[in-house]
Design a protein around this motif. Structure first.
Motif: not given
Length: 206
Positions: A150-157, A175-181, A187-193
């Motif tokens: 759910x947190x990842x989906x929030x970031x995707x949105x 934190x920006x580091x958390x967002x970046x990581x 991207x790795x989970x969804x195999x996107x560039x």
């Protein structure tokens, strides 16, 4: 910054070379006039950015860009065209282009090259406004079934809204580091560039 320029209008190529190299920190390492030449020159010259037209004989810029990105997923391709056709925009987004700008917006070329060189994606406001309607679909995807939390989906949105990592961090109290990581994990989970493809994926499947 090393730039490869490809356009079927030789005068445009020469003009772009003159304008770009007047900047001092930009070097035009090669010039091509069709998609096939773009692939050959890119393989040989390894430019930082490929600045390429779309409609060309023998092979289009889209076809050339797709072929290049299949071999080099980190290739930075910026489309420069007189056409803002919906079909071209969506194809450019889908293959992973870093930008799509209109030749008429001449003053945007150098700033766009600098932005792409710095790792950003560049799409004019008139093009960005079209993206949701171009790629929206009735197909719904259960993101949780893809391993997205759910947190990842929030970031995707919020990525799909065009927010930067800094803006996302402020909005979601991270934190920006958390967002970046987290973005790298998504991207790795969804195999996107990149985040552009992530935004497209979201709009297609929301």
């Amino acid at each position: 910054m090393r730039v490869l320029v490809v356009d079927d209008d030789k005068l445009v190529c020469v003009s772009l070379k003159t304008i770009l190299e007047a900047e001092g920190d930009i070097s035009v390492v090669g010039i091509g006039n069709n998609g096939k030449e773009a692939i050959e020159l890119y393989d040989r010259l390894k430019p930082d950015i490929l600045l390429i037209d779309i409609r060309m004989e023998a092979m289009t810029g889209i076809e050339a860009g797709e072929a290049i990105l299949k071999k080099d997923k980190n290739a930075k391709i910026l489309f420069l065209t007189t056409f803002s056709d919906d079909e071209y925009i969506i194809k450019a987004l889908n293959i992973g282009a870093k930008g799509y700008i209109i030749k008429q917006n001449f003053e945007c070329i150098i700033p766009s090259l600098r932005a792409v060189y710095a790792g950003q994606s560049v799409f004019g406001d008139d093009i960005v406004s079209k993206i949701p309607s171009l790629i929206n679909s009735k197909n719904k995807t259960d993101f949780l079934s893809l391993g997205i939390t759910e947190k990842e989906l929030e970031i995707i949105t919020v990525v799909a809204e065009g927010l930067s990592n800094k803006e996302i961090a402020a909005k979601l109290y991270l934190s920006e580091g958390t967002v970046r990581n987290t973005l790298s994990i998504i991207l790795d989970k969804l195999q996107l560039r990149d985040r552009t493809q992530l935004a497209i994926f979201y709009y297609k499947n929301k």
